[in-house]
Design a protein around this motif. Structure first.
Motif, PDB file in Angstrom:
ATOM      1  N   ALA A  38       0.871  -1.175   0.000  1.00  0.00           N
ATOM      2  CA  ALA A  38       0.000   0.000   0.000  1.00  0.00           C
ATOM      3  C   ALA A  38       0.907   1.224   0.000  1.00  0.00           C
ATOM      4  CB  ALA A  38      -0.900  -0.003   1.230  1.00  0.00           C
ATOM      5  N   LEU A  39       0.767   2.071  -1.007  1.00  0.00           N
ATOM      6  CA  LEU A  39       1.673   3.205  -1.201  1.00  0.00           C
ATOM      7  C   LEU A  39       0.856   4.488  -1.303  1.00  0.00           C
ATOM      8  CD1 LEU A  39       3.769   1.342  -3.898  1.00  0.00           C
ATOM      9  CD2 LEU A  39       4.548   1.841  -1.576  1.00  0.00           C
ATOM     10  N   TYR A  40       1.206   5.484  -0.486  1.00  0.00           N
ATOM     11  CA  TYR A  40       0.438   6.722  -0.410  1.00  0.00           C
ATOM     12  C   TYR A  40       1.362   7.938  -0.490  1.00  0.00           C
ATOM     13  CZ  TYR A  40      -3.417   3.796   1.227  1.00  0.00           C
ATOM     14  OH  TYR A  40      -4.397   2.839   1.320  1.00  0.00           O
ATOM     15  N   TRP A  41       0.926   8.946  -1.242  1.00  0.00           N
ATOM     16  CA  TRP A  41       1.689  10.180  -1.331  1.00  0.00           C
ATOM     17  C   TRP A  41       1.576  10.990  -0.042  1.00  0.00           C
ATOM     18  CZ3 TRP A  41       5.399  10.364  -4.391  1.00  0.00           C
ATOM     19  CH2 TRP A  41       5.332   9.999  -5.744  1.00  0.00           C
ATOM     20  N   LEU A  42       2.639  11.728   0.272  1.00  0.00           N
ATOM     21  CA  LEU A  42       2.648  12.700   1.361  1.00  0.00           C
ATOM     22  C   LEU A  42       2.812  14.106   0.775  1.00  0.00           C
ATOM     23  CD1 LEU A  42       4.998  10.940   3.953  1.00  0.00           C
ATOM     24  CD2 LEU A  42       2.528  11.217   4.107  1.00  0.00           C
ATOM     25  N   PRO A  43       2.271  15.110   1.437  1.00  0.00           N
ATOM     26  CA  PRO A  43       2.437  16.496   0.959  1.00  0.00           C
ATOM     27  C   PRO A  43       3.793  17.055   1.381  1.00  0.00           C
ATOM     28  CG  PRO A  43       1.066  16.472   2.909  1.00  0.00           C
ATOM     29  CD  PRO A  43       1.350  15.033   2.581  1.00  0.00           C
ATOM     30  N   GLN A  44       4.849  16.384   0.935  1.00  0.00           N
ATOM     31  CA  GLN A  44       6.217  16.814   1.233  1.00  0.00           C
ATOM     32  C   GLN A  44       7.115  16.479   0.052  1.00  0.00           C
ATOM     33  OE1 GLN A  44       6.078  14.666   5.362  1.00  0.00           O
ATOM     34  NE2 GLN A  44       7.904  15.953   5.359  1.00  0.00           N
ATOM     35  N   GLN A  45       7.883  17.443  -0.395  1.00  0.00           N
ATOM     36  CA  GLN A  45       8.854  17.179  -1.446  1.00  0.00           C
ATOM     37  C   GLN A  45      10.146  16.680  -0.820  1.00  0.00           C
ATOM     38  OE1 GLN A  45       9.407  19.724  -5.108  1.00  0.00           O
ATOM     39  NE2 GLN A  45      11.272  20.298  -4.020  1.00  0.00           N
ATOM     40  N   TYR A  46      10.792  15.731  -1.480  1.00  0.00           N
ATOM     41  CA  TYR A  46      12.066  15.221  -0.972  1.00  0.00           C
ATOM     42  C   TYR A  46      13.128  16.296  -1.179  1.00  0.00           C
ATOM     43  CZ  TYR A  46      15.259  11.528   0.470  1.00  0.00           C
ATOM     44  OH  TYR A  46      16.165  10.766   1.171  1.00  0.00           O
ATOM     45  N   PRO A  47      13.869  16.663  -0.143  1.00  0.00           N
ATOM     46  CA  PRO A  47      14.737  17.853  -0.230  1.00  0.00           C
ATOM     47  C   PRO A  47      15.890  17.758  -1.220  1.00  0.00           C
ATOM     48  CG  PRO A  47      15.151  16.627   1.803  1.00  0.00           C
ATOM     49  CD  PRO A  47      13.927  16.023   1.188  1.00  0.00           C
ATOM     50  N   GLU A  48      16.400  16.563  -1.492  1.00  0.00           N
ATOM     51  CA  GLU A  48      17.606  16.455  -2.312  1.00  0.00           C
ATOM     52  C   GLU A  48      17.329  16.275  -3.797  1.00  0.00           C
ATOM     53  OE1 GLU A  48      20.201  13.473  -0.774  1.00  0.00           O
ATOM     54  OE2 GLU A  48      19.835  14.041   1.303  1.00  0.00           O
ATOM     55  N   TYR A  49      16.084  15.985  -4.158  1.00  0.00           N
ATOM     56  CA  TYR A  49      15.769  15.705  -5.553  1.00  0.00           C
ATOM     57  C   TYR A  49      14.506  16.456  -5.969  1.00  0.00           C
ATOM     58  CZ  TYR A  49      18.864  11.752  -4.558  1.00  0.00           C
ATOM     59  OH  TYR A  49      19.923  10.965  -4.178  1.00  0.00           O
ATOM     60  N   ASP A  50      14.603  17.214  -7.050  1.00  0.00           N
ATOM     61  CA  ASP A  50      13.455  17.979  -7.520  1.00  0.00           C
ATOM     62  C   ASP A  50      12.319  17.083  -8.014  1.00  0.00           C
ATOM     63  OD1 ASP A  50      14.878  20.239  -6.946  1.00  0.00           O
ATOM     64  OD2 ASP A  50      15.419  20.695  -9.029  1.00  0.00           O
ATOM     65  N   ASP A  51      12.668  15.886  -8.514  1.00  0.00           N
ATOM     66  CA  ASP A  51      11.651  15.019  -9.103  1.00  0.00           C
ATOM     67  C   ASP A  51      11.200  13.916  -8.153  1.00  0.00           C
ATOM     68  OD1 ASP A  51      14.070  13.722  -9.122  1.00  0.00           O
ATOM     69  OD2 ASP A  51      13.854  12.855 -11.126  1.00  0.00           O
ATOM     70  N   CYS A  52      11.418  14.139  -6.845  1.00  0.00           N
ATOM     71  CA  CYS A  52      11.061  13.133  -5.844  1.00  0.00           C
ATOM     72  C   CYS A  52      10.222  13.737  -4.727  1.00  0.00           C
ATOM     73  CB  CYS A  52      12.314  12.527  -5.220  1.00  0.00           C
ATOM     74  SG  CYS A  52      12.744  10.931  -5.902  1.00  0.00           S
ATOM     75  N   SER A  53       9.425  12.890  -4.100  1.00  0.00           N
ATOM     76  CA  SER A  53       8.649  13.301  -2.945  1.00  0.00           C
ATOM     77  C   SER A  53       8.650  12.185  -1.909  1.00  0.00           C
ATOM     78  CB  SER A  53       7.208  13.622  -3.358  1.00  0.00           C
ATOM     79  OG  SER A  53       6.398  13.874  -2.222  1.00  0.00           O
ATOM     80  N   TYR A  54       8.276  12.534  -0.693  1.00  0.00           N
ATOM     81  CA  TYR A  54       8.082  11.520   0.339  1.00  0.00           C
ATOM     82  C   TYR A  54       6.773  10.782   0.098  1.00  0.00           C
ATOM     83  CZ  TYR A  54      11.831  13.329   3.340  1.00  0.00           C
ATOM     84  OH  TYR A  54      13.048  13.701   3.862  1.00  0.00           O
ATOM     85  N   ARG A  55       6.744   9.533   0.547  1.00  0.00           N
ATOM     86  CA  ARG A  55       5.504   8.754   0.483  1.00  0.00           C
ATOM     87  C   ARG A  55       5.516   7.711   1.585  1.00  0.00           C
ATOM     88  NH1 ARG A  55       6.965   4.703  -3.277  1.00  0.00           N
ATOM     89  NH2 ARG A  55       9.188   4.313  -3.013  1.00  0.00           N
ATOM     90  N   VAL A  56       4.331   7.196   1.888  1.00  0.00           N
ATOM     91  CA  VAL A  56       4.167   6.138   2.870  1.00  0.00           C
ATOM     92  C   VAL A  56       4.176   4.802   2.143  1.00  0.00           C
ATOM     93  CG1 VAL A  56       2.506   5.050   4.431  1.00  0.00           C
ATOM     94  CG2 VAL A  56       2.925   7.511   4.569  1.00  0.00           C
ATOM     95  N   ALA A  57       4.874   3.829   2.712  1.00  0.00           N
ATOM     96  CA  ALA A  57       4.921   2.487   2.136  1.00  0.00           C
ATOM     97  C   ALA A  57       4.592   1.482   3.230  1.00  0.00           C
ATOM     98  CB  ALA A  57       6.300   2.198   1.543  1.00  0.00           C
ATOM     99  N   ILE A  58       3.626   0.608   2.962  1.00  0.00           N
ATOM    100  CA  ILE A  58       3.143  -0.344   3.961  1.00  0.00           C
ATOM    101  C   ILE A  58       3.112  -1.739   3.365  1.00  0.00           C
ATOM    102  CG2 ILE A  58       1.244  -0.970   5.510  1.00  0.00           C
ATOM    103  CD1 ILE A  58       0.290   1.972   5.213  1.00  0.00           C
ATOM    104  N   GLN A  59       3.688  -2.685   4.078  1.00  0.00           N
ATOM    105  CA  GLN A  59       3.517  -4.094   3.785  1.00  0.00           C
ATOM    106  C   GLN A  59       3.000  -4.776   5.045  1.00  0.00           C
ATOM    107  OE1 GLN A  59       7.296  -5.536   2.184  1.00  0.00           O
ATOM    108  NE2 GLN A  59       6.366  -5.670   0.174  1.00  0.00           N
ATOM    109  N   THR A  60       2.712  -6.061   4.948  1.00  0.00           N
ATOM    110  CA  THR A  60       2.146  -6.755   6.098  1.00  0.00           C
ATOM    111  C   THR A  60       3.068  -6.734   7.311  1.00  0.00           C
ATOM    112  OG1 THR A  60       3.007  -8.833   5.211  1.00  0.00           O
ATOM    113  CG2 THR A  60       0.717  -8.280   4.701  1.00  0.00           C
ATOM    114  N   ASN A  61       4.362  -6.586   7.090  1.00  0.00           N
ATOM    115  CA  ASN A  61       5.308  -6.620   8.204  1.00  0.00           C
ATOM    116  C   ASN A  61       6.196  -5.386   8.280  1.00  0.00           C
ATOM    117  OD1 ASN A  61       6.764  -7.112   5.934  1.00  0.00           O
ATOM    118  ND2 ASN A  61       7.917  -8.851   6.728  1.00  0.00           N
ATOM    119  N   GLU A  62       5.836  -4.308   7.593  1.00  0.00           N
ATOM    120  CA  GLU A  62       6.696  -3.130   7.601  1.00  0.00           C
ATOM    121  C   GLU A  62       5.905  -1.879   7.274  1.00  0.00           C
ATOM    122  OE1 GLU A  62      11.150  -1.854   6.009  1.00  0.00           O
ATOM    123  OE2 GLU A  62      10.236  -3.737   5.389  1.00  0.00           O
TER     124      GLU A  62
END
Length: 367
Positions: A322-346
């Protein structure tokens, strides 16, 4: 001759530097079964860290992530002794398959397992109903859900309420992935009111899995913001951070593609779920579909809806992540952002992802 070699070497070096300057998706600790990795790294942000592996991008054979669901993996050639049939009209050799009705994608074309061989879906009269997920256990029947109707399209969403002891407030959260907008095919530049549906199949959007959105579309920004920083002149957008927070960027209430009065679920709100479940988010919050969750105790009904991969030009990870976007841009890369990543054990909310990837969205009522 020596001069020519120097020029070629310099050009290659420039290409390497240009490549390394781009965002490198680090989600590969969340990999589908049998997908190989070529390297590993440790990423950290504040007190959060996660060990992740980079997938072997040169591998062309991808395995299916579920035996029950539609797969968007590339069709692999059979190495068994089974005799492969021949297409009588073209003389082209067919690939054998074993699961009737299962679908895959090969060279951008949907194929279906019919009568023991992979054939184009359009040429088969078989209905691939057996390859869809059973959604009867998407929600927890013991949870008292609320309801919200999106005034933009009349779509009804179940909601859940959760109390946060730290801030003494109640979060009202969508218990379903957002499903707003018109479906466009994977890889199409998303604009206002558009979405991807897994495997370019509207069934997923219409049956609980919701839409998959690029970062700029999820944030309500122009598509150019997927490739440049929000501080750049070409992307004159910004987040309005709240005051009175130790980490205000984690609690931004940014509407984005959510309905008016609601915002994209932020990092702080996801952290609350993590703390509430002792790190077992999927176990206590995951919908009991595709074996993802077990109890779904709080009714969040998180689904392993997979994502759109703009590099491989395919969908993947369904029933796995399960992958979800966050309203945060990744500071080191213009074409990247933070996101949430969920698996059954992580669970992790410090991963970065290419903004052109297609992820799910959850909305929270403003407070």
């Amino acid at each position: 001759m020596i001069f020519r070699k120097i020029v070629v070497t310099a050009a290659i070096a420039c290409l390497v530097l240009a490549f390394t300057a781009c965002c490198d998706d680090d989600s590969s600790s969340f990999v589908e079964p049998e997908k190989e990795s070529s390297s590993s790294e440790i990423l950290s942000s504040g007190d959060d860290s996660v060990s992740s592996s980079s997938t072997n991008s040169s591998s062309s054979a991808k395995s299916s992530s579920s035996t029950d669901a539609k797969s968007s993996s590339s069709v692999t050639s059979s190495s068994s002794g089974t005799s492969a049939g021949t297409n009588s009209s073209s003389g082209e050799e067919k690939r054998p398959c074993s699961e009737e009705g299962k679908t895959q994608r090969a060279n951008g074309v949907k194929v279906i397992c019919h009568d023991g061989f992979w054939v184009p879906e359009s040429s088969s009269s078989a209905e691939p109903t057996s390859s869809y997920f059973d959604m009867t256990e998407q929600f927890n029947p013991d949870v008292e859900y609320g309801e919200f109707t999106d005034p933009r399209d009349g779509h009804k969403y179940r909601t859940v309420s959760m109390y946060d002891d730290s801030f003494e407030r109640t979060y009202v959260i969508f218990a379903e992935n957002l499903n707003y907008g018109k479906m466009v095919s994977g890889g199409t530049v998303q604009g206002d009111s558009t979405k991807y549906c897994y495997d370019d199949d509207s069934w997923y959007c219409e049956n609980g899995w919701g839409g998959l959105y690029t970062w700029s579309n999820a944030m309500g920004f122009p598509a150019v913001c997927d490739s440049v920083s929000i501080s750049a002149e070409a992307c004159s957008q910004k987040f309005v951070y709240p005051s009175g927070y130790g980490q205000p960027q984690n609690y931004v209430q940014h509407q984005g593609i959510c309905p008016e009065g609601w915002h994209i679920m932020n990092s702080g709100e996801w952290a609350h779920l993590d703390q509430r479940t002792g790190g077992s988010v999927a176990h206590y919050m995951g919908s009991n579909v595709a074996g993802f969750g077990n109890e779904n105790l709080y009714g969040m009904s998180l689904l392993p809806a997979g994502y759109w991969n703009p590099v491989a030009l395919e969908y993947g990870y369904i029933s796995n992540s399960a992958l979800y976007w966050l309203p945060q841009q990744y500071p080191e890369y213009d074409d990247c952002s933070y996101r949430v990543a969920i698996q059954t054990n992580e669970f992790n909310r410090t991963f970065r992802g290419l903004k052109t990837q297609g992820f799910s969205v959850r909305c929270v009522k403003n407070y």
